[in-house]
Design an enzyme around this catalytic site. Structure first.
Site, PDB file in Angstrom:
ATOM      1  CB  THR A  17      11.397  13.971   2.683  1.00 44.74           C
ATOM      2  OG1 THR A  17      10.023  13.607   2.828  1.00 44.74           O
ATOM      3  CG2 THR A  17      11.505  15.443   2.350  1.00 44.74           C
ATOM      4  CD  GLU A  44      12.776  18.941   3.175  1.00 42.05           C
ATOM      5  OE1 GLU A  44      13.988  18.601   3.208  1.00 42.05           O
ATOM      6  OE2 GLU A  44      11.901  18.383   3.853  1.00 42.05           O
ATOM      7  CE  LYS A  64      11.797  18.690  23.485  1.00 38.39           C
ATOM      8  NZ  LYS A  64      11.243  17.561  22.764  1.00 38.39           N
ATOM      9  CD1 TRP A 121      15.431  20.924  25.467  1.00 41.69           C
ATOM     10  CD2 TRP A 121      16.285  22.149  23.803  1.00 41.69           C
ATOM     11  NE1 TRP A 121      14.407  21.605  24.888  1.00 41.69           N
ATOM     12  CE2 TRP A 121      14.894  22.373  23.867  1.00 41.69           C
ATOM     13  CE3 TRP A 121      17.029  22.816  22.828  1.00 41.69           C
ATOM     14  CZ2 TRP A 121      14.234  23.230  22.988  1.00 41.69           C
ATOM     15  CZ3 TRP A 121      16.380  23.671  21.964  1.00 41.69           C
ATOM     16  CH2 TRP A 121      14.985  23.876  22.035  1.00 41.69           C
TER      17      TRP A 121
HETATM   18  P1  ADP Z   1      15.835  12.629   4.988  1.00 45.77           P
HETATM   19  O1  ADP Z   1      14.828  12.491   3.928  1.00 45.77           O
HETATM   20  O2  ADP Z   1      16.401  11.385   5.544  1.00 45.77           O
HETATM   21  O3  ADP Z   1      15.505  13.651   6.050  1.00 45.77           O
HETATM   22  P2  ADP Z   1      17.743  14.482   4.009  1.00 45.77           P
HETATM   23  O4  ADP Z   1      18.998  14.213   3.307  1.00 45.77           O
HETATM   24  O5  ADP Z   1      16.852  15.512   3.462  1.00 45.77           O
HETATM   25  O6  ADP Z   1      17.054  13.130   4.105  1.00 45.77           O
HETATM   26  O7  ADP Z   1      18.037  14.772   5.527  1.00 45.77           O
HETATM   27  C1  ADP Z   1      18.276  16.052   5.992  1.00 45.77           C
HETATM   28  C2  ADP Z   1      18.620  15.974   7.427  1.00 45.77           C
HETATM   29  O8  ADP Z   1      19.785  15.192   7.619  1.00 45.77           O
HETATM   30  C3  ADP Z   1      18.954  17.308   8.035  1.00 45.77           C
HETATM   31  O9  ADP Z   1      17.800  18.010   8.408  1.00 45.77           O
HETATM   32  C4  ADP Z   1      19.804  16.901   9.229  1.00 45.77           C
HETATM   33  O10 ADP Z   1      19.006  16.525  10.320  1.00 45.77           O
HETATM   34  C5  ADP Z   1      20.526  15.684   8.721  1.00 45.77           C
HETATM   35  N1  ADP Z   1      21.872  16.046   8.280  1.00 45.77           N
HETATM   36  C6  ADP Z   1      22.306  16.290   7.037  1.00 45.77           C
HETATM   37  N2  ADP Z   1      23.621  16.574   7.040  1.00 45.77           N
HETATM   38  C7  ADP Z   1      24.037  16.517   8.311  1.00 45.77           C
HETATM   39  C8  ADP Z   1      25.289  16.719   8.987  1.00 45.77           C
HETATM   40  N3  ADP Z   1      26.402  17.013   8.330  1.00 45.77           N
HETATM   41  N4  ADP Z   1      25.312  16.579  10.322  1.00 45.77           N
HETATM   42  C9  ADP Z   1      24.195  16.278  11.022  1.00 45.77           C
HETATM   43  N5  ADP Z   1      23.008  16.062  10.451  1.00 45.77           N
HETATM   44  C10 ADP Z   1      22.919  16.182   9.121  1.00 45.77           C
END
Ligand code: ADP
Length: 537
Positions: free
Chosen positions: A178, A325, A434, A439
């Protein structure tokens, strides 16, 4: 009683073998650093992937040893995607946009023994090479003096020595870290089975729907969650693959899309925003009539962008959501037959959601220990489970609280789920605002801001407030040469949002900091504006 079915293992080499026997003449095209094109066939690709597997044996690597890559989307990188797991080793794709310190950390944490690196990224080595215990570095393309060449490595390997291995589908095939927006990067370790099933699910007609006759260009980098699995999916079905290499500027991408007659492409919203501006400025030059689907994910795609593509350029943007993940595909937004009778506005409203779960992914949104109803309004933290969702992070206890006792993964995303199972991301838990017990979704405000014609990018963050605990602040980058005042932007929002949820102020900045995966780095913005008081107060 067990079914009487053969014990066939779902593995990456099984994908390679299928493609070798069926799709030999199909093409893989790569933009080289000098912008010219490298073209070869799947037959050439399979030969070289096998040679890489043999070369790794010749280097004396043990089963499951990690082989890292630092590379753009190229045919050599694709060879590593298959050659490494098909030799029983584990592919570790590293994001070059991580800090040198994080790169050193994950190389050591993963225990990488070999690194394959693009000629264009070799300079990154200076930042971390003294802090890692890599045994070999091979350069894709032309190797500068003192470094070993990938071409020489392959030239010395005997393809005839390759045997398709008998791997257990539960064995590890690849690892991605990540981007570490909270704490150190953590590794998601994918099994062969997860990759195989994820590829099948991505190819389904009601997901991304990739077929042999598609020409697919992943703009999302192969160092970002395996380019959303597309290299594996495309190879499974024999689709033509177009790799943009290091050239991710709108003009080069538009040339690739048009000249290669690309049918499906995928990338983060920033990429499609850049391309939209370029197309708006010059709608004539590029023939994109072959393009049937532009997948967007990684962060929220504003409705305005989805609409603009369709209305101004006849192009279909499809919203998807996933995570490192999750290999990464979780949900995708295709409209169902029962939605045909909705108004256009209603349909766009749904297309801006992240979509419903793909087959075998289950979702639930949890608040105070209970799933919230699927009513499109109740917010909760999204939890997921399925055959390509991580069950733990690699070799660490950090983040163990993300895996629930009853077998779900806590995504950290706050969502609503509607009665049809369409998920809409409202925020990440850590970015949620918040205010006075309510929210406020920063994502919804950002999307609305970005639909204003003068706004290039916007982030909405929480700033501390004595009375309300937190209040939203808009941080805005204007398009070059465009103008807009705080009042204009607030009145642009006011129709759509209740007054109490509107940002208290707008700050105009030159640039918004981004994470290594291109998301607004809100943590940094919050630091920058923690003592913020609006001008005039
Ligand atoms: P990072 O390591 O930057 O978290 P990831 O690709 O694993 O990289 O990121 C996943 C996160 O990206 C998700 O939990 C979500 O918050 C955000 N995300 C992914 N796709 C979308 C989407 N289509 N719209 C909004 N948020 C998204």
């Amino acid at each position: 009683m067990k079914g009487l079915i053969q014990d066939y293992q779902l593995t990456v080499p099984a994908i390679l073998q299928r493609t070798e026997t069926l799709y030999g003449p199909k093409e893989i095209v790569t933009r080289k650093p000098d912008k010219s094109f490298h073209r070869y066939t799947y037959t050439d690709f399979v030969t070289r992937a096998k040679k890489l597997a043999v070369a790794l044996d010749d280097l004396g690597l043990e089963p499951y040893d990690r082989v890292a890559t630092l590379a753009w989307n190229t045919h050599e990188h694709l060879e590593a995607y298959f050659g490494v797991p098909s030799s029983g080793r584990v592919l570790h794709t590293i994001n070059p946009r991580l800090s040198p310190d994080d790169i050193a950390y994950i190389i050591e944490h993963a225990g990488d023994r070999v690194l394959l690196i693009d000629e264009t990224m070799v300079k990154l080595l200076d930042g971390f090479k003294d802090d890692v215990s890599l045994e070999h570095v091979f350069v894709f393309g032309s190797a500068p003096e003192g470094l070993e060449s990938y071409e020489d490595l392959l030239a010395g390997a005997d393809e005839g020595a390759f045997r398709y291995p008998d791997l257990d589908e539960e064995d590890a095939a690849a690892i991605c870290y990540t981007s570490g927006t909270t704490g150190r990067p953590k590794g998601a370790l994918y099994s062969h089975r997860a990759i195989a099933l994820h590829s099948m699910a991505s190819a389904m007609a009601d997901t991304i729907g990739i077929r042999e006759r598609d020409v697919v260009m992943p703009v999302v980098p192969m160092f970002h969650v395996n380019a959303w699995g597309l290299p594996y999916t495309c190879t499974l079905v024999g689709a033509t693959q177009v790799m943009p290499g290091a050239h991710l500027d709108p003009e080069s991408l538009l040339e690739d899309l048009a000249n290669e007659r690309v049918t499906v492409t995928a990338g983060v919203p920033t990429i499609w925003l850049g391309i939209l501006h370029a197309l708006d400025a010059d709608p004539e030059t590029y023939d994109l009539s072959a393009l049937r689907s532009m997948i967007v994910g990684g962060s929220a795609a504003p409705e305005g962008v989805i609409r603009a593509y369709k209305e101004r350029h006849g192009l279909n943007v499809v919203h998807a959501w996933g995570m490192t993940e999750m290999s990464p595909l979780g949900t995708i937004c295709n409209l169902r037959s029962m939605m045909d009778d909705l108004t256009e506005d209603e349909r766009y409203r749904i297309k801006a959601k992240q979509g419903s779960p793909v087959p075998f992914i289950e979702v639930r949104a949890m608040a105070e220990g209970e799933p919230v109803p699927w009513d499109g309004e109740s917010m909760g933290e999204l939890e997921v489970r399925g055959p390509w969702v991580a069950s733990a992070y690699f070799n660490t206890d950090e983040g163990a609280d993300k895996f629930t006792d009853d077998g779900w993964f806590r995504t950290g995303d706050i969502v609503t789920i509607d009665e049809n199972g369409y998920v809409e991301i409202q925020d990440r838990t850590k970015d949620l605002i918040k205010s006075g017990g309510e929210w406020i979704s920063s994502v919804a405000l950002e999307n609305a801001l970005m639909s204003h014609e003068a706004v290039a990018e916007a982030a909405v963050i929480a700033i501390p407030d004595e009375k309300w605990q937190e209040r939203p602040l808009g941080v805005v980058v204007l398009k070059e040469g465009a103008e807009a005042t705080e009042e204009e932007l607030l009145s642009h929002l006011s129709g759509e949002f209740p007054k109490w949820s509107l940002p208290d102020a707008m700050e105009f900045v030159e640039e918004i900091p981004h994470t290594a995966t291109g998301k607004a780095l809100k943590m940094k913005l919050r630091e920058q504006f923690q003592d913020y008081t609006p001008a005039g107060s």
